[in-house]
Design a protein around this motif. Structure first.
Motif, PDB file in Angstrom:
ATOM      1  N   MET A 186      29.825  -1.535  -1.815  1.00  0.00           N
ATOM      2  CA  MET A 186      30.454  -1.654  -3.180  1.00  0.00           C
ATOM      3  C   MET A 186      32.013  -2.018  -2.718  1.00  0.00           C
ATOM      4  O   MET A 186      32.621  -1.270  -2.017  1.00  0.00           O
TER       5      MET A 186
ATOM      6  N   VAL B 278      26.733   4.106  -5.846  1.00  0.00           N
ATOM      7  CA  VAL B 278      25.615   4.974  -5.609  1.00  0.00           C
ATOM      8  C   VAL B 278      25.975   6.628  -5.573  1.00  0.00           C
ATOM      9  O   VAL B 278      25.193   7.357  -6.048  1.00  0.00           O
TER      10      VAL B 278
ATOM     11  N   LEU C 231      22.301   6.203   1.111  1.00  0.00           N
ATOM     12  CA  LEU C 231      21.690   5.020   1.558  1.00  0.00           C
ATOM     13  C   LEU C 231      22.164   4.585   2.732  1.00  0.00           C
ATOM     14  O   LEU C 231      22.575   3.489   2.797  1.00  0.00           O
TER      15      LEU C 231
ATOM     16  N   PHE D  99      14.503   4.031   7.029  1.00  0.00           N
ATOM     17  CA  PHE D  99      14.090   3.064   5.916  1.00  0.00           C
ATOM     18  C   PHE D  99      13.402   1.938   6.036  1.00  0.00           C
ATOM     19  O   PHE D  99      12.503   1.571   5.590  1.00  0.00           O
ATOM     20  N   HIS D 100      13.785   1.262   6.987  1.00  0.00           N
ATOM     21  CA  HIS D 100      13.359  -0.105   7.427  1.00  0.00           C
ATOM     22  C   HIS D 100      12.215   0.159   8.431  1.00  0.00           C
ATOM     23  O   HIS D 100      11.713  -1.007   8.691  1.00  0.00           O
TER      24      HIS D 100
ATOM     25  N   ILE E 252       8.332  -9.633  -1.733  1.00  0.00           N
ATOM     26  CA  ILE E 252       8.601  -9.243  -0.466  1.00  0.00           C
ATOM     27  C   ILE E 252       8.318 -10.314   0.262  1.00  0.00           C
ATOM     28  O   ILE E 252       9.102 -10.607   1.490  1.00  0.00           O
TER      29      ILE E 252
ATOM     30  N   LYS F 113      10.928 -13.029   0.236  1.00  0.00           N
ATOM     31  CA  LYS F 113      12.204 -12.429   0.873  1.00  0.00           C
ATOM     32  C   LYS F 113      12.095 -12.479   2.430  1.00  0.00           C
ATOM     33  O   LYS F 113      13.002 -12.975   3.418  1.00  0.00           O
TER      34      LYS F 113
ATOM     35  N   ARG G 297      12.580 -15.840   3.787  1.00  0.00           N
ATOM     36  CA  ARG G 297      13.888 -16.346   3.616  1.00  0.00           C
ATOM     37  C   ARG G 297      14.550 -15.815   4.905  1.00  0.00           C
ATOM     38  O   ARG G 297      15.490 -16.414   5.358  1.00  0.00           O
ATOM     39  N   LEU G 298      14.131 -14.728   5.290  1.00  0.00           N
ATOM     40  CA  LEU G 298      15.199 -14.226   6.332  1.00  0.00           C
ATOM     41  C   LEU G 298      14.740 -14.173   7.734  1.00  0.00           C
ATOM     42  O   LEU G 298      15.276 -13.867   8.561  1.00  0.00           O
TER      43      LEU G 298
ATOM     44  N   VAL H 258      20.784  -0.539  -2.431  1.00  0.00           N
ATOM     45  CA  VAL H 258      20.406   0.145  -3.589  1.00  0.00           C
ATOM     46  C   VAL H 258      19.041  -0.688  -4.156  1.00  0.00           C
ATOM     47  O   VAL H 258      18.194  -0.075  -4.687  1.00  0.00           O
TER      48      VAL H 258
ATOM     49  N   GLU I  32      17.030  -2.773  -2.551  1.00  0.00           N
ATOM     50  CA  GLU I  32      15.931  -2.753  -1.505  1.00  0.00           C
ATOM     51  C   GLU I  32      15.472  -1.348  -1.849  1.00  0.00           C
ATOM     52  O   GLU I  32      14.147  -1.205  -1.761  1.00  0.00           O
ATOM     53  N   PHE I  33      16.220  -0.259  -1.964  1.00  0.00           N
ATOM     54  CA  PHE I  33      15.848   1.032  -1.973  1.00  0.00           C
ATOM     55  C   PHE I  33      14.772   1.002  -3.329  1.00  0.00           C
ATOM     56  O   PHE I  33      13.775   1.680  -3.022  1.00  0.00           O
ATOM     57  N   PHE I  34      15.278   0.440  -4.408  1.00  0.00           N
ATOM     58  CA  PHE I  34      14.196   0.265  -5.660  1.00  0.00           C
ATOM     59  C   PHE I  34      13.261  -0.536  -5.542  1.00  0.00           C
ATOM     60  O   PHE I  34      12.246  -0.405  -6.109  1.00  0.00           O
ATOM     61  N   GLU I  35      13.394  -1.656  -4.680  1.00  0.00           N
ATOM     62  CA  GLU I  35      12.162  -2.621  -4.512  1.00  0.00           C
ATOM     63  C   GLU I  35      11.125  -1.716  -3.846  1.00  0.00           C
ATOM     64  O   GLU I  35      10.123  -1.999  -4.265  1.00  0.00           O
TER      65      GLU I  35
ATOM     66  N   LYS J 111      22.052  -7.196 -10.751  1.00  0.00           N
ATOM     67  CA  LYS J 111      22.574  -6.389  -9.867  1.00  0.00           C
ATOM     68  C   LYS J 111      22.350  -5.064 -10.347  1.00  0.00           C
ATOM     69  O   LYS J 111      22.773  -4.448 -11.620  1.00  0.00           O
TER      70      LYS J 111
ATOM     71  N   ASP K 153      19.201 -11.003  -5.123  1.00  0.00           N
ATOM     72  CA  ASP K 153      19.028 -10.964  -3.587  1.00  0.00           C
ATOM     73  C   ASP K 153      18.922  -9.164  -3.035  1.00  0.00           C
ATOM     74  O   ASP K 153      20.163  -8.802  -3.146  1.00  0.00           O
ATOM     75  N   THR K 154      17.960  -8.669  -2.994  1.00  0.00           N
ATOM     76  CA  THR K 154      17.815  -7.367  -2.853  1.00  0.00           C
ATOM     77  C   THR K 154      18.466  -6.913  -1.634  1.00  0.00           C
ATOM     78  O   THR K 154      18.850  -5.824  -1.404  1.00  0.00           O
ATOM     79  N   HIS K 155      18.668  -7.807  -0.362  1.00  0.00           N
ATOM     80  CA  HIS K 155      19.000  -7.493   0.642  1.00  0.00           C
ATOM     81  C   HIS K 155      20.535  -7.114   0.529  1.00  0.00           C
ATOM     82  O   HIS K 155      21.039  -6.159   1.229  1.00  0.00           O
TER      83      HIS K 155
ATOM     84  N   ASN L 236      21.948  -6.703  -2.907  1.00  0.00           N
ATOM     85  CA  ASN L 236      22.173  -6.087  -4.183  1.00  0.00           C
ATOM     86  C   ASN L 236      22.924  -7.104  -5.178  1.00  0.00           C
ATOM     87  O   ASN L 236      24.010  -6.457  -5.607  1.00  0.00           O
TER      88      ASN L 236
END
Lengths: 655, 655
Positions: A1, A36, A116, A121-122, A268, A271, A274-275, B36, B38-41, B114, B170-172, B174
């Motif tokens: 952020m 966050v 975070l 995570f990934h 998902i 996404k 797209r990526l 964040v 992605e985390f909640f996704e 967001k 765009d979750t990537h 946020n």
């Protein structure tokens, strides 16, 4: 952020004229991004810091879980030290040290000073930590309650010296701030140079307790399901406890896998499309998913009416929807299960035996499945016959080998236990719902690449239907076995009373009567036969520590007046090696030794025996006997074999 | 989070040679930031999207809660429409529309696209939404399960037209991505131009249910505690329900306040010191906190041995610690309570009466307190005498006027109910623990500037000791009142049986006997007196819809042989206006009308009466009588007045 978007002035309360309604434009000025770290600073209870005693436990837990994860990742047997010292009334200094690979200097501030942020995570594989929140949350809570920075010491194998950094979190920006940075020579308590490892020190407010939801209990439970770890705890009063290593074998390494196409959500998939770097849709399907072969990719493409050559990012929502539909129509191999690292049957039982002395222990390990594309596996252990039967069953909950000590009521494991009617299985339960009462301990382990915890505190598993169903199935398997045990126990009681009559009371009466009357001892076998009119089977089991084997003796007595041919079967332990079987059996199959008995003359008996090797002590406490050929009504101590084998052992797998 | 740091390639699974231990450097490469979104996704269940039926409810809830908040913020009576249509088997289209101030165009993408973005997080006042997660989570869940963007229509009063934007997250990163943007003329169903408001449309997977945890139930409960709102629900089958407005009065406006110094954590204080614009420490203390006067600031400065003229950012940890210590030593006014908007006694009772017909309703409103510096207030209502007494008590939970329908077991409200031994109060309860059984409904409302929810799904309140204590105190007050009612009911039963004997059975027997024998009717009052030997008090209460008043009649009969002077007291409703009291009372005080009765001749009686105005119908169903001067043993229908007044009404406030 972006910190530039944040205006410190605006954290102050705006003065407002009362009852003049603000406009949309006024409201817009108040809108802003929330970091966050600020979010969790305000909502620290969500992270498990909702009370003073839980705060200490959560901090230790995050440190130890990380240490276990990182040691397993580099194939190292973990040697973890957790020590707590009291600084003031409610202020503690916690130190967690591991023998892991260490963290390179550049990463230290991020790992401990940014929420975070993490490595797991990934990845799709079973790990304890997945969120990249845990340890930085402990740092955040420490600085919030004491204002003190966390101190991290770390050395990598390739590094010449160790780094010692003091870190605080700038919650406004969710970014680390390094307060001090030093290079040190790191020696262990024996003065030896430490090859590699990490030490985390946090000062925080808390309260140290013992008992059910304590740090001691958490580490003890952790040691049970992680016997490859050595864990040392030094409590604030100086008490030192070492949970020793029970095995030198590392648990099966959980390997990272690609997502499985089944259950993938359209968002998902879009996404990923797209990526992706894959140049074509076909390559995308083959490269980015597990279990998708060239043939299967072609099948999916044909069903979804898409060309394999197009660029993935050209596929829009409708196309993605067609791919999802196609995936549901083709048959795909189940996801690879090497991403999971279950506890295993033997360890589940061993864990329970360590926990509690019980007359009966059983377990059920389910096959891995996937919920919303996430592989998971359920393991359940149950022991019966311990403690007062008035208490409610004791439930031990684990997720990815981490004990869960809080939020029992909100956990899918508890809901599964509560949803079963335990009364037909022999336990007391009010209204056939809720946690049953009885001398029972139940262990439930859910392993998954993505445990659906109900909150970031990772204390309860969400109520996902498929997971609940699996737990219920495993519980029912254990419950059936327990019920067989309870019934056998009741039967055996009757059987033993009869045996006692034949073998002790009648001969004694006979002896006394003839003594008193001065007559010679008469043969009472015919009388016994008339009273009993039955076959008596009796097995005795004894373990020899010297030979490391079980010796089993079976005695069959015929108290009927006839002589009949029958088959005798003795159940043996799974995977056991059988030797010295006497007399020669007809066959050894399906975990049964089968003898054909030509017939025992009326009033006589016969002896059979065998040895079992390769069964851990405690795993074969009784030898169950079956017979075929004799009328059930005249048989004590042997059952009619269940039809079609032990059907209850065969897990029904939902796909 | 900086998108440049994210490498799409690295979302793919790394291939690794098995059993070659990675180094710290290898591991470092895998570390990265987690958005964040992605985390909640991945962890959508944490946000309340853990099952198909709950997903629909959560989406409606986030929309309606926001709408209520924003309408209150601009002093508008909310008019909210929620409609659901079924698109496919398990796909629904949800529309939530309000008559709020609208959102300016620039903000729309941020607000809905967001996570962790909002206007209410940084304000200290009671609002439903606080996290800046809710509505964007619904957008996220919609796109995850259907791939479709959310559609937002909004018009502000000053805007000439309405904007209609389609948004995905765009979750990537946020961050919102605007798919389409249009200007439209927004007309309501009657073709009128809509002055202002917002409409949110989300398409998502779900399942529509009715029953206890349904959207219908959520809106019904919402309407009960938000009677100023009009809410229209259109269900997927077309059923239209309007929860009408019960009052035109807006609830008390919750005003944003500055933090209160008591209970502030050192980490927060240090952050405030660092970020403040106040030039001096003294100004900082006076400007940034509520309840800190110049005198108090001087006191704090002197105790903490700091100079008021220094720049706040010069104060380090030790100084902050001294300030915290100083704050704990001075006496500070309690936090202002206009940041809270409780439901209020009358509405709590009304809510319960709407919910259920009960023979007895009571409530207890506690004074506001603060936990960790956050003002909060507890309100409890209890009704008794409804439904089967075999059921467990029904608990209705609310937080900041929002009904909580899930996670009952994990909520502090439930824990408070369970921790009370209800048996002395007249309810059944196994082992004196757990939820009691009986014909009871309990309403618990916690209002706070920061409700400590156990997760972002906002379904259960964390187990904070101070909050639990307050709920327990309020419950005990209600329980005591309920117990008085239960005991009175039992006494009244005996009393009525006696009255029946005197007034019906004895005269009838007298009549019949004299008829049969042909004798004239004898006077049996002396006989009755001998049998009864007591005073009988009886009150009857009736409500006149015409006069909007309660009429109360009291009859006292003396069946003893003596004539005695005594005082008679009748309890009246709180805040009621008394008129037409007959005969003239001695006094009217403390919610009691007091008469001095010179004496009633033996065998005779007297009548008393009065009217009550200003009491809502249903709030005064019985008139409790007390007497002083007669021997308790010879009195039926009147109690001895409690010593020192209704002590149970006086709340003990912990500071």
């Amino acid at each position: 952020m972006n910190p530039a978007e944040q205006d410190p002035k605006s954290t102050r309360t705006r003065k407002r004229k009362p009852m003049v309604a603000p406009t949309a434009e006024d409201l817009a000025k108040k809108h802003k991004e929330i970091s966050v770290a600020e979010f969790f600073e305000r909502n620290k209870h969500i992270l498990g810091f909702d009370s003073l005693n839980r705060a200490l436990l959560t901090c230790v837990k995050e440190g130890v879980d990380n240490a276990l994860d990182v040691c397993e990742e580099v194939y190292t047997l973990p040697d973890i030290k957790a020590s707590l010292t009291k600084e003031q009334n409610d202020t503690f200094h916690i130190v967690i040290e591991d023998n892991g690979p260490g963290i390179i200097k550049k990463q230290i501030p991020q790992v401990f000073g940014k929420l975070l942020y993490g490595s797991r995570f990934h990845e799709i594989r079973q790990t304890r930590g997945q969120q990249g929140i845990g340890i930085s949350a402990a740092v955040l809570y420490g600085q919030l309650t004491t204002g003190k920075p966390a101190r991290i010491t770390s050395k990598t194998v390739s590094g010449e010296a160790a780094y010692m950094l003091e870190i605080v979190i700038d919650t406004h920006r969710n970014a680390p701030r390094v307060v001090s940075s030093n290079i040190i020579v790191w020696r262990d308590e024996n003065g030896e140079l430490k090859p590699s490892g990490t030490r985390v020190e946090v000062t925080l407010k808390g309260r140290y307790i013992r008992g059910k939801q304590s740090i001691f209990e958490y580490l003890r439970s952790t040691a049970i399901v992680n016997p490859h770890a050595m864990i040392t705890l030094i409590e604030p009063d100086g008490t030192k406890t070492i949970f020793k290593r029970g095995t030198e074998h590392l648990p099966g390494h959980a390997v990272a896998i690609k997502p499985h196409p089944a259950g993938i959500e359209i968002g998902i998939l879009m996404k990923m499309l797209r990526l992706t770097k894959s140049p074509t849709l076909q390559k995308f399907l083959m490269n980015e998913f597990s279990r998708v072969s060239k043939r299967l990719a072609a099948q999916i493409l044909s069903l979804s009416q898409l060309k394999g050559e197009i660029a993935p990012r050209k596929v829009k929502r409708q196309g993605a929807e067609r791919i999802i539909n196609a995936i549901s129509q083709v048959s795909i191999m189940e996801p690879p299960t090497n991403c999971l690292s279950p506890i295993g049957e033997s360890l589940v039982k061993k864990g329970l035996r360590k926990e509690i002395t019980a007359e009966f222990v059983t377990s059920a390990i389910r096959r891995p499945l996937a919920y919303s594309g996430n592989p998971f596996q359920v393991e359940v252990g149950l022991c019966y016959g311990t403690g007062s039967s008035d208490d409610t069953a004791n439930i031990l909950r684990f997720a990815n080998r981490v004990p869960l000590l809080f939020q029992q009521g909100g956990c899918v494991t508890t809901k599964a236990v509560e949803s079963i009617n335990w009364r037909p299985y022999g336990l007391e339960q009010r209204g056939g719902k809720g946690i049953p009462r009885g001398p029972v301990v139940i262990l439930i382990h859910v392993a998954s690449t993505n445990i659906p915890f109900t909150s970031e505190a990772k204390e309860a598993i969400a109520d996902i239907d498929l997971i609940k169903d699996e737990i219920i199935r495993a519980l029912r398997i254990c419950a059936r076995k327990m019920n067989v045990h309870i019934k056998r126990k009741a039967k055996r009681k009757v059987h033993l009373a009869k045996l006692n009559l034949i073998e002790k009371i009648l001969p004694e009466i006979n002896q006394k009567t003839s003594n008193n009357l001065g007559f010679p001892l008469p043969d009472i076998s015919r009388v016994v036969g008339e009273i009993m009119d039955s076959y008596m089977f009796k097995s005795t089991v004894s373990y020899s520590d010297l030979k490391k084997s079980y010796e089993v003796k079976i005695r069959v007595s015929n108290y009927t007046e006839t002589r009949k041919k029958f088959k005798l079967m003795a159940e043996i332990a799974e995977g056991a090696l059988v030797r010295n079987v006497h007399p020669d059996p007809l066959n050894i199959e399906d975990e049964l030794i089968i003898w054909e008995v030509a017939g025992i003359p009326s009033g006589e008996g016969m002896e059979l025996s065998f040895e079992l090797v390769g069964v851990p002590k405690g795993d074969y406490e009784e030898c169950v006997l079956y017979q075929k050929g004799l009328n059930e009504r005249y048989v004590f101590g042997a059952e009619v074999p269940p039809e079609g084998g032990e059907a209850e052992n065969i897990a029904v797998v939902k796909t």
